[in-house]
Design a protein around this motif. Structure first.
Motif, PDB file in Angstrom:
ATOM      1  N   LEU A 141      26.025 -50.741  75.342  1.00  0.00           N
ATOM      2  CA  LEU A 141      24.678 -51.041  75.817  1.00  0.00           C
ATOM      3  C   LEU A 141      23.974 -49.767  76.264  1.00  0.00           C
ATOM      4  O   LEU A 141      22.801 -49.531  75.945  1.00  0.00           O
ATOM      5  N   LEU A 142      24.711 -48.923  76.989  1.00  0.00           N
ATOM      6  CA  LEU A 142      24.131 -47.667  77.469  1.00  0.00           C
ATOM      7  C   LEU A 142      23.915 -46.670  76.335  1.00  0.00           C
ATOM      8  O   LEU A 142      22.818 -46.152  76.150  1.00  0.00           O
ATOM      9  N   SER A 143      24.981 -46.395  75.573  1.00  0.00           N
ATOM     10  CA  SER A 143      24.900 -45.346  74.557  1.00  0.00           C
ATOM     11  C   SER A 143      23.891 -45.677  73.464  1.00  0.00           C
ATOM     12  O   SER A 143      23.114 -44.815  73.032  1.00  0.00           O
ATOM     13  N   GLN A 144      23.888 -46.946  73.026  1.00  0.00           N
ATOM     14  CA  GLN A 144      22.962 -47.316  71.956  1.00  0.00           C
ATOM     15  C   GLN A 144      21.577 -47.644  72.500  1.00  0.00           C
ATOM     16  O   GLN A 144      20.614 -47.664  71.733  1.00  0.00           O
ATOM     17  N   GLY A 145      21.483 -47.892  73.801  1.00  0.00           N
ATOM     18  CA  GLY A 145      20.175 -48.132  74.394  1.00  0.00           C
ATOM     19  C   GLY A 145      19.461 -46.853  74.773  1.00  0.00           C
ATOM     20  O   GLY A 145      18.234 -46.771  74.733  1.00  0.00           O
ATOM     21  N   VAL A 146      20.236 -45.832  75.116  1.00  0.00           N
ATOM     22  CA  VAL A 146      19.647 -44.546  75.512  1.00  0.00           C
ATOM     23  C   VAL A 146      19.199 -43.752  74.298  1.00  0.00           C
ATOM     24  O   VAL A 146      18.176 -43.073  74.324  1.00  0.00           O
ATOM     25  N   MET A 147      19.969 -43.852  73.205  1.00  0.00           N
ATOM     26  CA  MET A 147      19.683 -43.048  72.015  1.00  0.00           C
ATOM     27  C   MET A 147      19.351 -43.935  70.825  1.00  0.00           C
ATOM     28  O   MET A 147      19.902 -45.026  70.674  1.00  0.00           O
ATOM     29  N   SER A 148      18.469 -43.453  69.978  1.00  0.00           N
ATOM     30  CA  SER A 148      18.141 -44.171  68.746  1.00  0.00           C
ATOM     31  C   SER A 148      19.278 -43.999  67.749  1.00  0.00           C
ATOM     32  O   SER A 148      20.126 -43.113  67.899  1.00  0.00           O
ATOM     33  N   GLN A 149      19.284 -44.839  66.707  1.00  0.00           N
ATOM     34  CA  GLN A 149      20.323 -44.731  65.688  1.00  0.00           C
ATOM     35  C   GLN A 149      20.317 -43.365  65.021  1.00  0.00           C
ATOM     36  O   GLN A 149      21.368 -42.785  64.753  1.00  0.00           O
ATOM     37  N   SER A 150      19.130 -42.842  64.751  1.00  0.00           N
ATOM     38  CA  SER A 150      19.039 -41.536  64.079  1.00  0.00           C
ATOM     39  C   SER A 150      19.650 -40.432  64.928  1.00  0.00           C
ATOM     40  O   SER A 150      20.352 -39.547  64.422  1.00  0.00           O
ATOM     41  N   ASN A 151      19.410 -40.483  66.258  1.00  0.00           N
ATOM     42  CA  ASN A 151      19.995 -39.485  67.158  1.00  0.00           C
ATOM     43  C   ASN A 151      21.508 -39.620  67.252  1.00  0.00           C
ATOM     44  O   ASN A 151      22.234 -38.626  67.293  1.00  0.00           O
ATOM     45  N   LEU A 152      21.969 -40.868  67.299  1.00  0.00           N
ATOM     46  CA  LEU A 152      23.414 -41.101  67.336  1.00  0.00           C
ATOM     47  C   LEU A 152      24.082 -40.584  66.073  1.00  0.00           C
ATOM     48  O   LEU A 152      25.133 -39.939  66.110  1.00  0.00           O
ATOM     49  N   LEU A 153      23.468 -40.878  64.934  1.00  0.00           N
ATOM     50  CA  LEU A 153      24.038 -40.462  63.645  1.00  0.00           C
ATOM     51  C   LEU A 153      24.021 -38.945  63.485  1.00  0.00           C
ATOM     52  O   LEU A 153      24.883 -38.384  62.809  1.00  0.00           O
ATOM     53  N   SER A 154      23.055 -38.286  64.105  1.00  0.00           N
ATOM     54  CA  SER A 154      22.951 -36.829  63.978  1.00  0.00           C
ATOM     55  C   SER A 154      23.820 -36.086  64.987  1.00  0.00           C
ATOM     56  O   SER A 154      23.941 -34.862  64.909  1.00  0.00           O
ATOM     57  N   SER A 155      24.421 -36.810  65.932  1.00  0.00           N
ATOM     58  CA  SER A 155      25.295 -36.162  66.919  1.00  0.00           C
ATOM     59  C   SER A 155      26.507 -35.568  66.220  1.00  0.00           C
ATOM     60  O   SER A 155      27.178 -36.244  65.428  1.00  0.00           O
ATOM     61  N   GLN A 156      26.778 -34.306  66.495  1.00  0.00           N
ATOM     62  CA  GLN A 156      27.927 -33.635  65.898  1.00  0.00           C
ATOM     63  C   GLN A 156      29.181 -33.910  66.729  1.00  0.00           C
ATOM     64  O   GLN A 156      29.570 -33.121  67.569  1.00  0.00           O
ATOM     65  N   GLY A 157      29.797 -35.077  66.482  1.00  0.00           N
ATOM     66  CA  GLY A 157      31.015 -35.427  67.193  1.00  0.00           C
ATOM     67  C   GLY A 157      30.764 -35.745  68.662  1.00  0.00           C
ATOM     68  O   GLY A 157      29.627 -35.913  69.112  1.00  0.00           O
ATOM     69  N   LEU A 158      31.852 -35.792  69.434  1.00  0.00           N
ATOM     70  CA  LEU A 158      31.769 -36.152  70.851  1.00  0.00           C
ATOM     71  C   LEU A 158      30.962 -35.141  71.651  1.00  0.00           C
ATOM     72  O   LEU A 158      30.154 -35.503  72.500  1.00  0.00           O
ATOM     73  N   GLN A 159      31.177 -33.862  71.372  1.00  0.00           N
ATOM     74  CA  GLN A 159      30.470 -32.823  72.120  1.00  0.00           C
ATOM     75  C   GLN A 159      28.961 -32.932  71.930  1.00  0.00           C
ATOM     76  O   GLN A 159      28.194 -32.826  72.888  1.00  0.00           O
ATOM     77  N   GLY A 160      28.532 -33.173  70.692  1.00  0.00           N
ATOM     78  CA  GLY A 160      27.104 -33.333  70.425  1.00  0.00           C
ATOM     79  C   GLY A 160      26.545 -34.578  71.081  1.00  0.00           C
ATOM     80  O   GLY A 160      25.422 -34.575  71.593  1.00  0.00           O
ATOM     81  N   PHE A 161      27.349 -35.649  71.083  1.00  0.00           N
ATOM     82  CA  PHE A 161      26.947 -36.906  71.708  1.00  0.00           C
ATOM     83  C   PHE A 161      26.725 -36.712  73.208  1.00  0.00           C
ATOM     84  O   PHE A 161      25.710 -37.139  73.771  1.00  0.00           O
ATOM     85  N   VAL A 162      27.680 -36.046  73.870  1.00  0.00           N
ATOM     86  CA  VAL A 162      27.580 -35.795  75.310  1.00  0.00           C
ATOM     87  C   VAL A 162      26.367 -34.919  75.621  1.00  0.00           C
ATOM     88  O   VAL A 162      25.613 -35.175  76.566  1.00  0.00           O
ATOM     89  N   GLN A 163      26.164 -33.906  74.810  1.00  0.00           N
ATOM     90  CA  GLN A 163      25.046 -32.983  75.019  1.00  0.00           C
ATOM     91  C   GLN A 163      23.708 -33.706  74.882  1.00  0.00           C
ATOM     92  O   GLN A 163      22.788 -33.505  75.687  1.00  0.00           O
ATOM     93  N   ASN A 164      23.594 -34.565  73.866  1.00  0.00           N
ATOM     94  CA  ASN A 164      22.347 -35.320  73.657  1.00  0.00           C
ATOM     95  C   ASN A 164      22.046 -36.250  74.825  1.00  0.00           C
ATOM     96  O   ASN A 164      20.902 -36.345  75.279  1.00  0.00           O
ATOM     97  N   ILE A 165      23.066 -36.924  75.331  1.00  0.00           N
ATOM     98  CA  ILE A 165      22.875 -37.842  76.459  1.00  0.00           C
ATOM     99  C   ILE A 165      22.463 -37.066  77.715  1.00  0.00           C
ATOM    100  O   ILE A 165      21.580 -37.496  78.465  1.00  0.00           O
ATOM    101  N   ALA A 166      23.122 -35.917  77.943  1.00  0.00           N
ATOM    102  CA  ALA A 166      22.781 -35.099  79.125  1.00  0.00           C
ATOM    103  C   ALA A 166      21.334 -34.624  79.062  1.00  0.00           C
ATOM    104  O   ALA A 166      20.632 -34.592  80.082  1.00  0.00           O
ATOM    105  N   GLU A 167      20.864 -34.272  77.865  1.00  0.00           N
ATOM    106  CA  GLU A 167      19.484 -33.809  77.705  1.00  0.00           C
ATOM    107  C   GLU A 167      18.486 -34.940  77.940  1.00  0.00           C
ATOM    108  O   GLU A 167      17.449 -34.750  78.563  1.00  0.00           O
ATOM    109  N   ILE A 168      18.812 -36.140  77.427  1.00  0.00           N
ATOM    110  CA  ILE A 168      17.921 -37.290  77.606  1.00  0.00           C
ATOM    111  C   ILE A 168      17.806 -37.658  79.083  1.00  0.00           C
ATOM    112  O   ILE A 168      16.728 -37.967  79.589  1.00  0.00           O
ATOM    113  N   ALA A 169      18.949 -37.606  79.796  1.00  0.00           N
ATOM    114  CA  ALA A 169      18.964 -37.983  81.212  1.00  0.00           C
ATOM    115  C   ALA A 169      18.478 -36.858  82.118  1.00  0.00           C
ATOM    116  O   ALA A 169      18.293 -37.084  83.324  1.00  0.00           O
ATOM    117  N   HIS A 170      18.256 -35.666  81.552  1.00  0.00           N
ATOM    118  CA  HIS A 170      17.845 -34.499  82.339  1.00  0.00           C
ATOM    119  C   HIS A 170      18.785 -34.290  83.518  1.00  0.00           C
ATOM    120  O   HIS A 170      18.363 -33.995  84.635  1.00  0.00           O
TER     121      HIS A 170
END
Length: 401
Positions: free
Chosen positions: A235-264
């Motif tokens: 609910l959190l991961s797919q609600g915070v990020m769009s499908q395109s952003n999730l698909l473009s995440s480069q593995g776990l590290q990219g996923f964590v980085q994207n979430i940290a940037e969105i949450a500032h």
């Protein structure tokens, strides 16, 4: 005392289930959409809870210290025993090697930062393996107490993540539909594997005793807690990020980085890293405990200090060796772990219960609802999971991640 053991065993089941693989779920289900991912999670939970209860139906007629090795031999004969042993050893050695390699790398990095020197990568793996080996050798009670502490901290960290990320959930993201139908099939083995805890069932039966009512609570609640947490995490991961952003995440590290940037909020990275460490530790404890008791039974080792040390060497030395010298080979082997888990958690329980129910001597006792129809449906689900993994291996359907 029994109630205390029951609660501890529930947390062992949940802790074994909620491993570091949980962090890969958002990436694996990135192209599915929340509703489709939710359906796969619930179906996988139903299947794995059902087969866990089948294991209890088998254990009620066996000795309290029986493992998959002795159950398969007594019900299916030598061939069944060989299949059970191979699937158990392959799956659990692969998981232990991955935990030692992954956890060792994390520990090595932390030691290097703490000591301000360049620590060799092998040092972290060896230290982690020795630490877990000492804890598991001490017994299930020790694993239970430590697991309770780690699991509690893990839930607190997860709650902090939920608190930080919930304001950034967008309802529109949760309404996304699968962008490619093949991705649904590709995600099946990953979601299924995230509910794997069956190798620890014999250890829990031995710890709690043959109290079927208490054991049913252990299995049902222990498997339900991961389901609730997985749904919240999706609910959190797919609600915070769009499908395109999730698909473009480069593995776990990219996923964590994207979430940290969105949450500032840079602390999000710290929370996720800490959660990954705790998830790996609790899962490693549960998996290695199940493998330890399996080998103790297979090699007829007792509970003396000398015998337990010998069992620990058999349990931990091979995966440590592979993790040190062939880490990539075992990481590749994890891609096939779903197939071994299907054999271990679905085919073997179904075959053994089917055979045992035909025994005229066994009339009364606990029986899982669903009859033979339920057994057939479970077996068909197992074939579906293996087919999905095979199609992905040969490139017939899209790969995940």
């Amino acid at each position: 005392m029994l109630k205390n053991k029951t609660i501890g065993s529930m947390l062992i089941v949940a802790g074994t289930t909620i491993g570091a693989g949980m962090l890969a779920l958002p990436i694996a289900s990135a192209g599915l959409g929340f509703s489709t991912a939710l359906i796969l999670l619930v179906l996988s939970w139903l299947l794995m809870t059902y087969t866990a209860l089948l294991m209890l139906e088998l254990h009620q007629y066996a000795n309290v210290d029986s493992t998959l090795n002795t159950l398969a031999k007594s019900i299916l004969g030598k061939k069944g025993q060989y299949i059970a042993n191979f699937s158990m050893v392959f799956l659990f050695y692969a998981l232990c090697a991955a935990y030692i390699a992954g956890g060792g790398a994390q520990l090595q990095s932390k030691l290097s930062d703490l000591l301000n020197i360049n620590v060799a990568p092998q040092v972290g793996s060896i230290m982690l393996a020795i630490t877990i080996a000492i804890i598991v050798t001490a017994g299930t009670s020790t694993v239970d107490k430590l697991n309770r502490l780690l699991f509690t901290v893990k839930i607190i960290v997860l709650a902090c993540l939920f608190f930080v990320l919930t304001p950034y959930v967008q309802g529109a993201h949760l309404l996304d539909m699968p962008i490619e139908q093949g991705l649904i099939i590709s995600a099946i083995p990953v979601v299924f594997t995230s509910f794997g805890f069956h190798g620890s069932i014999p250890s829990i039966v031995k710890y709690v005793g043959l109290d079927i009512k208490s054991l049913r609570r252990v299995m049902m609640f222990g498997a339900s807690l991961p389901l609730v947490i997985y749904i919240g995490w999706q609910l959190l991961s797919q609600g915070v990020m769009s499908q395109s952003n999730l698909l473009s995440s480069q593995g776990l590290q990219g996923f964590v980085q994207n979430i940290a940037e969105i949450a500032h909020n840079p602390s999000v990275s710290t929370f996720v890293t800490l959660f990954a460490d705790l998830a790996l530790a609790t899962s490693f404890l549960g998996v290695s405990l199940g493998l330890f008791d399996f080998f103790a039974d297979a090699f007829k080792k007792g509970d003396t200090k000398k015998d337990r040390v010998k069992t620990a060497l058999i349990t931990f030395l091979p995966p440590l060796g592979f993790a040190l010298f062939y880490p990539q080979g075992f990481i590749m082997a994890l891609g096939y772990a779903a197939i071994a888990l299907v054999v271990l958690a679905i085919f073997l329980p179904v075959m053994m219960v089917w055979t045992q129910r035909k025994d005229s001597v066994i009339r009364n006792g606990y029986r899982v609802k669903g009859g033979n129809v339920g057994l057939v449906i479970a077996a068909l689900c197992g074939l579906t999971i293996i087919s999905a993994q095979t199609l992905q291996m040969f490139g017939a359907i899209p790969s995940l991640g």
